[in-house]
Design a protein around this motif. Structure first.
Motif, PDB file in Angstrom:
ATOM      1  N   VAL A  91       0.865  -1.180   0.000  1.00 44.34           N
ATOM      2  CA  VAL A  91       0.000   0.000   0.000  1.00 44.34           C
ATOM      3  C   VAL A  91       0.906   1.236   0.000  1.00 44.34           C
ATOM      4  O   VAL A  91       1.223   1.784   1.060  1.00 44.34           O
ATOM      5  N   PRO A  92       1.337   1.694  -1.182  1.00 45.86           N
ATOM      6  CA  PRO A  92       2.238   2.851  -1.253  1.00 45.86           C
ATOM      7  C   PRO A  92       1.489   4.162  -0.960  1.00 45.86           C
ATOM      8  O   PRO A  92       0.257   4.187  -0.899  1.00 45.86           O
ATOM      9  N   PRO A  93       2.218   5.264  -0.799  1.00 44.67           N
ATOM     10  CA  PRO A  93       1.570   6.559  -0.559  1.00 44.67           C
ATOM     11  C   PRO A  93       0.726   6.994  -1.755  1.00 44.67           C
ATOM     12  O   PRO A  93       0.885   6.482  -2.868  1.00 44.67           O
ATOM     13  N   THR A  94      -0.159   7.936  -1.510  1.00 45.24           N
ATOM     14  CA  THR A  94      -1.060   8.391  -2.581  1.00 45.24           C
ATOM     15  C   THR A  94      -0.319   9.095  -3.710  1.00 45.24           C
ATOM     16  O   THR A  94      -0.892   9.284  -4.785  1.00 45.24           O
ATOM     17  N   THR A  95       0.931   9.461  -3.509  1.00 46.84           N
ATOM     18  CA  THR A  95       1.715  10.067  -4.587  1.00 46.84           C
ATOM     19  C   THR A  95       2.170   9.033  -5.613  1.00 46.84           C
ATOM     20  O   THR A  95       2.600   9.390  -6.705  1.00 46.84           O
ATOM     21  N   ASP A  96       2.078   7.753  -5.276  1.00 47.49           N
ATOM     22  CA  ASP A  96       2.412   6.682  -6.212  1.00 47.49           C
ATOM     23  C   ASP A  96       1.313   6.602  -7.273  1.00 47.49           C
ATOM     24  O   ASP A  96       0.123   6.602  -6.935  1.00 47.49           O
ATOM     25  N   PRO A  97       1.653   6.545  -8.555  1.00 53.36           N
ATOM     26  CA  PRO A  97       0.633   6.503  -9.611  1.00 53.36           C
ATOM     27  C   PRO A  97      -0.371   5.358  -9.451  1.00 53.36           C
ATOM     28  O   PRO A  97      -1.534   5.491  -9.847  1.00 53.36           O
ATOM     29  N   SER A  98       0.031   4.255  -8.848  1.00 52.53           N
ATOM     30  CA  SER A  98      -0.888   3.130  -8.677  1.00 52.53           C
ATOM     31  C   SER A  98      -2.001   3.437  -7.682  1.00 52.53           C
ATOM     32  O   SER A  98      -2.994   2.706  -7.619  1.00 52.53           O
ATOM     33  N   MET A  99      -1.876   4.523  -6.934  1.00 46.03           N
ATOM     34  CA  MET A  99      -2.875   4.885  -5.930  1.00 46.03           C
ATOM     35  C   MET A  99      -3.732   6.067  -6.382  1.00 46.03           C
ATOM     36  O   MET A  99      -4.469   6.655  -5.580  1.00 46.03           O
ATOM     37  N   SER A 100      -3.697   6.400  -7.649  1.00 44.61           N
ATOM     38  CA  SER A 100      -4.412   7.587  -8.154  1.00 44.61           C
ATOM     39  C   SER A 100      -5.932   7.491  -8.018  1.00 44.61           C
ATOM     40  O   SER A 100      -6.621   8.497  -8.106  1.00 44.61           O
ATOM     41  N   TYR A 101      -6.457   6.309  -7.772  1.00 46.81           N
ATOM     42  CA  TYR A 101      -7.908   6.131  -7.618  1.00 46.81           C
ATOM     43  C   TYR A 101      -8.427   6.627  -6.264  1.00 46.81           C
ATOM     44  O   TYR A 101      -9.625   6.797  -6.080  1.00 46.81           O
ATOM     45  N   LEU A 102      -7.536   6.873  -5.303  1.00 45.37           N
ATOM     46  CA  LEU A 102      -7.971   7.293  -3.972  1.00 45.37           C
ATOM     47  C   LEU A 102      -8.479   8.725  -3.977  1.00 45.37           C
ATOM     48  O   LEU A 102      -7.929   9.587  -4.664  1.00 45.37           O
ATOM     49  N   THR A 103      -9.513   8.978  -3.210  1.00 43.83           N
ATOM     50  CA  THR A 103     -10.083  10.325  -3.128  1.00 43.83           C
ATOM     51  C   THR A 103      -9.792  11.014  -1.798  1.00 43.83           C
ATOM     52  O   THR A 103      -9.799  12.236  -1.731  1.00 43.83           O
ATOM     53  N   HIS A 104      -9.545  10.256  -0.733  1.00 43.34           N
ATOM     54  CA  HIS A 104      -9.233  10.834   0.583  1.00 43.34           C
ATOM     55  C   HIS A 104      -7.732  11.111   0.630  1.00 43.34           C
ATOM     56  O   HIS A 104      -6.941  10.293   1.083  1.00 43.34           O
ATOM     57  N   THR A 105      -7.334  12.287   0.135  1.00 46.16           N
ATOM     58  CA  THR A 105      -5.907  12.600   0.011  1.00 46.16           C
ATOM     59  C   THR A 105      -5.513  13.904   0.708  1.00 46.16           C
ATOM     60  O   THR A 105      -4.330  14.225   0.751  1.00 46.16           O
ATOM     61  N   TYR A 106      -6.456  14.633   1.275  1.00 50.36           N
ATOM     62  CA  TYR A 106      -6.158  15.965   1.810  1.00 50.36           C
ATOM     63  C   TYR A 106      -5.408  15.944   3.145  1.00 50.36           C
ATOM     64  O   TYR A 106      -4.920  16.976   3.582  1.00 50.36           O
ATOM     65  N   GLU A 107      -5.263  14.797   3.795  1.00 51.09           N
ATOM     66  CA  GLU A 107      -4.519  14.725   5.052  1.00 51.09           C
ATOM     67  C   GLU A 107      -3.087  14.233   4.840  1.00 51.09           C
ATOM     68  O   GLU A 107      -2.419  13.859   5.801  1.00 51.09           O
ATOM     69  N   GLY A 108      -2.638  14.220   3.608  1.00 50.63           N
ATOM     70  CA  GLY A 108      -1.265  13.827   3.313  1.00 50.63           C
ATOM     71  C   GLY A 108      -1.200  12.505   2.575  1.00 50.63           C
ATOM     72  O   GLY A 108      -2.133  11.701   2.626  1.00 50.63           O
ATOM     73  N   PRO A 109      -0.084  12.245   1.895  1.00 53.03           N
ATOM     74  CA  PRO A 109       0.044  11.049   1.062  1.00 53.03           C
ATOM     75  C   PRO A 109       0.129   9.748   1.853  1.00 53.03           C
ATOM     76  O   PRO A 109      -0.029   8.673   1.288  1.00 53.03           O
ATOM     77  N   ASP A 110       0.336   9.822   3.168  1.00 53.28           N
ATOM     78  CA  ASP A 110       0.414   8.606   3.978  1.00 53.28           C
ATOM     79  C   ASP A 110      -0.897   8.288   4.698  1.00 53.28           C
ATOM     80  O   ASP A 110      -1.042   7.209   5.266  1.00 53.28           O
ATOM     81  N   ASP A 111      -1.871   9.214   4.659  1.00 54.19           N
ATOM     82  CA  ASP A 111      -3.075   9.040   5.480  1.00 54.19           C
ATOM     83  C   ASP A 111      -3.987   7.913   4.996  1.00 54.19           C
ATOM     84  O   ASP A 111      -4.260   6.976   5.741  1.00 54.19           O
TER      85      ASP A 111
END
Length: 138
Positions: free
Chosen positions: A67-87
């Motif tokens: 489960v990489p951080p939201t900055t990883d292209p494979s995680m681009s589907y996530l919408t809950h990103t405003y609390e940081g790339p590790d949240d």
């Protein structure tokens, strides 16, 4: 009997608190069942090997790859990103791993294996003060 443990974290990783739990349980004496519950949604609890620190490193690295951080292209589907790339990845890891544990207690000691320890698995990058509720039922 109930108690709360505070575990100070310094970022992602496994933080052992077996000694603190063992000392508290010893003060209660007797036999019973210990339940531990972490009161946060971005960390987990584990019983894991405590002899070789490489186990903790490998577990952290495995879950970082899983489960990489939201900055990883494979995680681009996530919408809950405003609390940081590790949240949001931290919430996913906590959904995959236990947030509570039960450990038998005999003669005032947790019945753990020779190389087993109790850990809080922090999934966030920033330091936190994590609360673990403990309940000993006799």
């Amino acid at each position: 009997m109930q108690r709360s443990f505070t575990i100070a974290t310094r970022g992602q990783g496994l933080y052992e608190f077996t000694r603190e739990v063992t000392a508290w349980v010893a003060g209660q004496g007797g036999d019973g069942l210990l339940t531990l519950f972490v009161r946060h949604t971005s960390c987990s609890l584990l019983i894991q090997e405590n002899a070789d620190p490489e186990v903790r490193t490998d577990l952290r690295n495995f879950f970082q790859r899983l489960v990489p951080p939201t900055t990883d292209p494979s995680m681009s589907y996530l919408t809950h990103t405003y609390e940081g790339p590790d949240d949001m990845p931290a919430h996913i890891k906590a959904a995959l791993l236990p947030v509570s544990l039960q450990v038998p207690v005999a003669d005032g000691r947790p019945v753990l294996g020779t190389w087993q320890g109790i850990y809080l698995f922090e999934h966030r990058d920033a330091p936190h003060q994590r609360q673990v509720a403990a309940h000993l039922l006799r």
